[in-house]
Enzyme design. Structure first.
Site, mmCIF file in Angstrom:
data_model
loop_
_atom_site.group_PDB
_atom_site.id
_atom_site.type_symbol
_atom_site.label_atom_id
_atom_site.label_comp_id
_atom_site.label_asym_id
_atom_site.label_seq_id
_atom_site.Cartn_x
_atom_site.Cartn_y
_atom_site.Cartn_z
ATOM 1 N N CYS A 166 -5.086 5.830 5.109
ATOM 2 C CA CYS A 166 -4.321 4.652 4.548
ATOM 3 C C CYS A 166 -3.066 4.903 4.520
ATOM 4 O O CYS A 166 -2.670 6.238 3.963
ATOM 5 C CB CYS A 166 -4.906 4.151 3.240
ATOM 6 S SG CYS A 166 -6.826 3.658 3.289
ATOM 7 N N ASP A 167 -2.003 3.779 4.206
ATOM 8 C CA ASP A 167 -0.806 3.936 3.915
ATOM 9 C C ASP A 167 -0.202 2.772 3.556
ATOM 10 O O ASP A 167 -0.625 1.707 3.999
ATOM 11 C CB ASP A 167 0.017 4.532 5.063
ATOM 12 C CG ASP A 167 1.526 5.191 4.783
ATOM 13 O OD1 ASP A 167 1.792 6.128 4.174
ATOM 14 O OD2 ASP A 167 2.362 4.145 4.857
ATOM 15 N N SER A 168 0.577 2.804 2.552
ATOM 16 C CA SER A 168 1.140 1.344 1.797
ATOM 17 C C SER A 168 2.627 1.589 1.922
ATOM 18 O O SER A 168 3.270 2.576 1.712
ATOM 19 C CB SER A 168 0.415 1.127 0.699
ATOM 20 O OG SER A 168 -0.768 1.204 0.424
#
Length: 482
Positions: A166-168
């Site tokens: 995941c990456d935000s």
């Protein structure tokens, strides 16, 4: 048994989102160089990083993280599958010298300790492996290939484990915000956010290790901020919370009170969208409930260092419970770490001319750990879904930078207590390969190559002190046979 999930992130909020939803993931940090990954992707597209949309950026990084961890697990599985030699299984509790009365007394001591005050696992005798030196233990020897074929693990799985990256990033006024890292940057951003509306985007990439199939997707939500003063910003920054989170704010922490409303999935703002993750699992043909491995209201077990606050020694606050973590009340009357057992790598270096063993990699254990301050080998609890050899390879890389693609497994030794066992995996550097050990996490004070003749001079972990003479002899035998 549930399908294991590996989270390619050290983010505790992401881990907590999964845990509250019934999934305790294995944590595996990807070590992806994020700026370099974005630069490489932009070059492939013939554009600059600034030309990439926020959705493209979070997807590039989510995929990079998941693929990096997938490669690391592939290396572990390949090295484990290529293991040669024999597995020796020792049964100390079946030895004639270990009388039933002694075992019963030891178990009673265990019950009394469990009913009393919290245990300081860094010092308590009950957390120290029993000294079986001088005992003639019954043993069984079998080809290590037989053990691999008979144990569940990565190489035998037909589905899973699943690897989630995941990456935000936060979008405000057309500008993409990642983690601020500094107080000055955080202050500038937070002041812009007062009374404004932005978008939080989170990229997701899910890989099924058994099949190699990959699915991906992005979630986003609008965040409407209330107005806050410069004093609010200063006090918020003083908590340290906004410095290492995308957008400089958190929904579930101190920053939550300054968010007026959200349009979209709130979990995505924390860094992991549960609805999207469930949808992606479905694309792989996996039912979300098959990932559940935590009961409703189930509390996390004691940590490795439970009770250490009484000794003034605290484990790092970022340490989190993972599948396989927990203390086992053993038939030997002691407590051992690892609900699936535990394992470690005894890696040896040979002289390139004579072939004799010259050094082994050893770990100086952190003060807060069981028998803290002693020397042993890197390793730890076996996680759900992996074999003891795979667990040893994974743990030794995470703790000591022992890269599995650079070593060859040549045998193992399993001390079996019945409800718990520890597997020592013997390995050599591959010809032409070099391992450069280092402390990769907080479980070690030092990781280094130790001259073989100097090992007995170190303050050794109780089990290592007992086993070292036979381990040294076996290493010599294995080196001669190579």
């Amino acid at each position: 048994m549930s399908i294991p999930l590996i989270l390619a992130s050290k983010s505790k909020p992401r881990r907590d989102v999964l845990y509250s939803a019934g999934i305790c993931p294995t944590i595996r940090v990807s070590h992806v160089d994020e700026p370099a990954a974005l630069e490489a992707a932009a070059r492939e597209e013939g554009v600059t990083v600034d030309d990439l949309s926020i959705k493209q950026r979070v997807m590039i990084l989510a995929v990079a993280k998941a693929e990096a961890v997938h490669r690391a697990y592939r290396d572990v599985a390949d090295t484990a599958a290529a293991a040669t030699g024999d597995r020796v299984i020792a049964y100390p509790l079946k030895a004639k010298e270990i009388k039933d009365s002694e075992r019963e007394a030891a178990v009673e001591d265990l019950r009394e300790a469990a009913a009393g005050k919290p245990i300081d696992y860094s010092k308590a005798e009950i957390a120290t492996t029993r000294d079986f030196s001088g005992i003639d233990m019954p043993t069984v020897t079998e080809p290590i290939a037989t053990a691999i074929a008979g144990q569940p693990g990565l190489t035998e799985a037909t589905v899973g484990p699943l690897i989630l990256g995941c990456d935000s990033m936060f979008l405000l006024g057309g500008e993409c915000y990642g983690k601020p890292h500094s107080e000055a940057v955080a202050s500038e951003r937070l002041k812009r956010m007062s009374g404004a509306t932005g978008e939080l985007w989170t990229g997701h990439c899910l890989i099924d290790f058994a099949t190699g199939r990959t699915v991906r997707g992005a979630s986003h939500a609008k965040v409407h901020f209330g107005e806050f003063t410069d004093a609010d910003v200063e006090r918020y920054i003083a908590t340290g919370e906004p410095l290492e989170v995308a957008g400089s704010f958190t929904l579930e922490g101190f920053g939550g009170a300054f968010i007026d409303s959200i349009e979209g999935d709130p979990h995505g703002i924390i860094g992991l969208s549960l609805p999207l993750a469930r949808h992606l699992a479905g694309e792989l043909g996996i039912t979300w409930t098959d990932l559940w491995n935590v009961g409703r209201g189930e509390l996390e077990p004691e940590s490795k260092a439970s009770g250490n606050q009484h000794a003034g020694i605290l484990p790092p606050v970022e340490n989190v419970h993972q599948p396989g973590d927990g203390w086992v009340d053993c038939a030997c009357g002691r407590k051992h770490w690892g609900t699936n057992g535990a394992s470690g790598i005894l890696l040896a270096r040979r002289d390139p001319v004579s072939g004799k063993v010259t050094h082994v990699v050893m770990q100086h254990r952190a003060a807060w750990s069981a028998e803290g301050g002693t020397w042993g080998i890197p390793g730890g609890a076996t996680a759900d879904g992996e074999s003891p050899i795979e667990g040893a390879l994974r743990e030794s890389y995470e703790e000591a930078n022992i890269t599995p693609e650079d070593i060859e497994v040549v045998g193992s030794y399993r001390e079996d207590h019945g409800p718990w066992a520890y597997t020592t995996v013997f390995a050599f550097e591959k010809p032409g390969h070099t391992v450069e050990p280092k402390a990769n996490d907080d479980e070690s004070m030092e990781i280094c190559w130790v001259p073989i003749d100097d090992v007995p001079n170190r303050k050794l972990l109780t089990a290592m002190k007992t086993d070292w003479p036979r381990f040294a002899a076996r290493l010599d035998e294995l080196a001669t046979a190579q």
